[in-house]
Scaffold this motif. Structure first.
Motif, short mmCIF file in Angstrom:
data_model
loop_
_atom_site.label_atom_id
_atom_site.label_comp_id
_atom_site.label_asym_id
_atom_site.label_seq_id
_atom_site.Cartn_x
_atom_site.Cartn_y
_atom_site.Cartn_z
N GLN A 346 -21.58 -67.22 64.01
CA GLN A 346 -20.96 -66.12 64.74
C GLN A 346 -19.51 -66.46 65.10
O GLN A 346 -18.61 -65.61 65.01
CB GLN A 346 -21.76 -65.81 66.00
N ALA A 347 -19.29 -67.71 65.49
CA ALA A 347 -17.92 -68.13 65.81
C ALA A 347 -17.03 -68.05 64.57
O ALA A 347 -15.86 -67.65 64.66
CB ALA A 347 -17.94 -69.56 66.36
N LEU A 348 -17.57 -68.40 63.42
CA LEU A 348 -16.80 -68.31 62.18
C LEU A 348 -16.48 -66.86 61.84
O LEU A 348 -15.37 -66.54 61.38
CB LEU A 348 -17.57 -68.97 61.03
N ARG A 349 -17.45 -65.97 62.07
CA ARG A 349 -17.20 -64.54 61.82
C ARG A 349 -16.09 -64.02 62.73
O ARG A 349 -15.20 -63.28 62.28
CB ARG A 349 -18.48 -63.73 62.03
N GLU A 350 -16.17 -64.38 64.00
CA GLU A 350 -15.14 -63.92 64.94
C GLU A 350 -13.77 -64.46 64.58
O GLU A 350 -12.76 -63.76 64.67
CB GLU A 350 -15.53 -64.35 66.36
N ARG A 351 -13.74 -65.72 64.14
CA ARG A 351 -12.47 -66.30 63.73
C ARG A 351 -11.92 -65.59 62.50
O ARG A 351 -10.72 -65.33 62.40
CB ARG A 351 -12.66 -67.79 63.44
N GLU A 352 -12.82 -65.27 61.57
CA GLU A 352 -12.40 -64.57 60.36
C GLU A 352 -11.88 -63.17 60.70
O GLU A 352 -10.87 -62.72 60.15
CB GLU A 352 -13.58 -64.48 59.39
N GLN A 353 -12.57 -62.48 61.61
CA GLN A 353 -12.12 -61.14 62.01
C GLN A 353 -10.78 -61.20 62.72
O GLN A 353 -9.91 -60.34 62.51
CB GLN A 353 -13.18 -60.50 62.90
N ALA A 354 -10.60 -62.22 63.57
CA ALA A 354 -9.32 -62.36 64.27
C ALA A 354 -8.19 -62.63 63.29
O ALA A 354 -7.08 -62.08 63.42
CB ALA A 354 -9.41 -63.49 65.29
N SER A 355 -8.47 -63.46 62.28
CA SER A 355 -7.45 -63.74 61.27
C SER A 355 -7.11 -62.49 60.47
O SER A 355 -5.94 -62.22 60.17
CB SER A 355 -7.95 -64.85 60.34
N LEU A 356 -8.16 -61.71 60.13
CA LEU A 356 -7.92 -60.47 59.39
C LEU A 356 -7.12 -59.48 60.22
O LEU A 356 -6.21 -58.81 59.72
CB LEU A 356 -9.27 -59.86 58.98
N LYS A 357 -7.46 -59.39 61.51
CA LYS A 357 -6.74 -58.48 62.40
C LYS A 357 -5.27 -58.87 62.50
O LYS A 357 -4.37 -58.02 62.46
CB LYS A 357 -7.38 -58.48 63.78
N LYS A 358 -5.02 -60.16 62.60
CA LYS A 358 -3.65 -60.64 62.70
C LYS A 358 -2.87 -60.32 61.43
O LYS A 358 -1.70 -59.91 61.48
CB LYS A 358 -3.65 -62.14 62.96
N SER A 359 -3.53 -60.49 60.28
CA SER A 359 -2.87 -60.18 59.00
C SER A 359 -2.56 -58.70 58.90
O SER A 359 -1.49 -58.31 58.41
CB SER A 359 -3.77 -60.62 57.84
N MET A 360 -3.50 -57.86 59.34
CA MET A 360 -3.27 -56.41 59.30
C MET A 360 -2.12 -56.02 60.22
O MET A 360 -1.30 -55.15 59.88
CB MET A 360 -4.55 -55.68 59.70
#
Length: 387
Positions: A346-360
């Motif tokens: 779950q922590a990895l998913r949240e980190r991935e989503q945060a990275s994607l959000k930052k890229s967007m």
């Protein structure tokens, strides 16, 4: 370590690196003295040579293992040399054959091919045309006159005429790279087809299971010493030994599969330690197929899938662990481990989503998705804080 070759040359040839102390005569003298006097240092001191453990332990000695790895590498290099020799000899024979076959081709094809026939890339391409002709039951001269094949030969001729030998070398390197990829795919497909096990007799089963146990123990010894690459090599050897066979009766088959699954779990762990995530996933997947109720096999697979970034499939493996642990006395401990792994996923998913959000956000800031976007335009930066 040989004295007739320098350390740099020895390393360049790809031989496994040996401990520098193996060159020290004083070290060898002390080892021989300990071997002949101290059973704690040499368990074989009071062991009969007819005992299999005598030879198993001798093979585990660091110096003996280094010699074995060196010999294995030399044998592998020799096989490569022999294959290369066969290829060169075959290519020379085919070059003479092609010279005769080209006599039957039109004059324009001769003028196109003859000046570049001595290049390896040309020979490899024409060999492919010859194989195609043999499969189709056609003459080589007919295949060479096909427009598609002529375009290939014209492309080779144009590049060689323009850049000379360098162009031929570059095309050959690209051809070899593609050939290796195709060969790897064929080998993987062949391994999948060979997964069907052969029924072995009692004597053969005893031999392979004893050898599998020996290799498994070798790997455990190396693992405890921190030699993860050696542990992986030992467990890989055990896997290759056990993979082709099965027993005729169910009870013996279960013992064989249990041993094989244990080896595969260890192999998966070693591969993950070394960063070989694909191999770790393959080994753990095969372990789950052999022992579907083994929660450790599913956990190894979950860890390997996590390393590959396949978090959803890793989550499904954790669900399988929950099902396998029903009724087990250590279910609480297993549930604790799976919960910790779920939290990590779950922590990895949240980190991935945060990275994607930052890229967007950066993309929107730079008007990447704008229809009238111009190079160097930074409109819209005021919409997002921190741009």
């Amino acid at each position: 370590m040989p004295t007739w070759i320098s350390d740099a040359e020895y390393k360049d040839l790809g031989y496994p690196q040996m401990d520098p102390k193996f060159r020290d005569r004083e070290w060898h003298r002390k080892q021989l003295q300990l071997d002949s006097t101290d059973p704690r240092h040499n368990p074989n001191l009071n062991r009969d040579q007819s005992d299999p453990e005598f030879w198993y332990h001798a093979a585990r000695r660091p110096f003996n293992k280094a010699l074995l790895r060196t010999e294995q590498h030399w044998n592998a290099r020799r096989e490569v040399w022999l294959k290369q020799f066969e290829q060169v000899r075959d290519m020379n024979q085919r070059r003479e054959l092609f010279s005769d076959l080209l006599e039957d081709t039109p004059a324009d094809v001769k003028r196109l091919v003859t000046p570049i026939l001595h290049y390896s890339i040309t020979m490899n391409v024409i060999v492919g045309f010859l194989e195609k002709a043999e499969k189709a039951g056609r003459a080589l001269s007919e295949v060479l006159t096909d427009e598609e094949n002529l375009n290939v030969l014209r492309g080779i001729r144009d590049k060689i005429d323009a850049d000379g030998d360098k162009a031929a070398e570059d095309m050959l390197a690209e051809y070899d790279a593609r050939s290796r990829l195709l060969a790897a795919d064929r080998q993987e497909q062949a391994e999948e087809e060979e997964q069907e096990r052969k029924v072995a007799d009692v004597t053969t089963l005893a031999q392979i299971m004893n050898w599998g146990q020996k290799c498994k123990k070798d790997g455990l010894v190396e693992w405890e010493q921190g030699n993860y690459a050696e542990a992986r090599a030992s467990w890989r050897q055990a896997h290759d030994t056990l993979r082709p066979f099965q027993a005729a009766d169910k009870e013996t088959n279960e013992l064989l599969f249990e041993l094989h699954a244990a080896v595969l779990k260890n192999l998966s762990q070693a591969c993950m330690k070394l960063g070989y995530w694909n191999e770790a996933c393959k080994a753990s997947t095969l372990a789950t197929q052999l022992c579907p109720e083994d929660h450790k096999a599913w956990f190894r697979r979950a860890c390997a899938l996590e390393g590959l970034g396949n978090l959803d499939e890793a989550e499904r493996c954790l669900q399988m662990i929950d099902e396998c642990s029903v009724g087990r006395p250590d279910r609480g401990r297993i549930a604790k481990d799976t919960q910790a792994k779920r939290e990590k996923l779950q922590a990895l998913r949240e980190r991935e989503q945060a990275s994607l959000k930052k890229s967007m956000e950066k993309a929107i800031c730079r008007s990447v998705f704008s229809e009238d976007r111009k190079a160097g335009t930074w409109e819209g930066c005021n919409l997002i804080q921190g741009c």
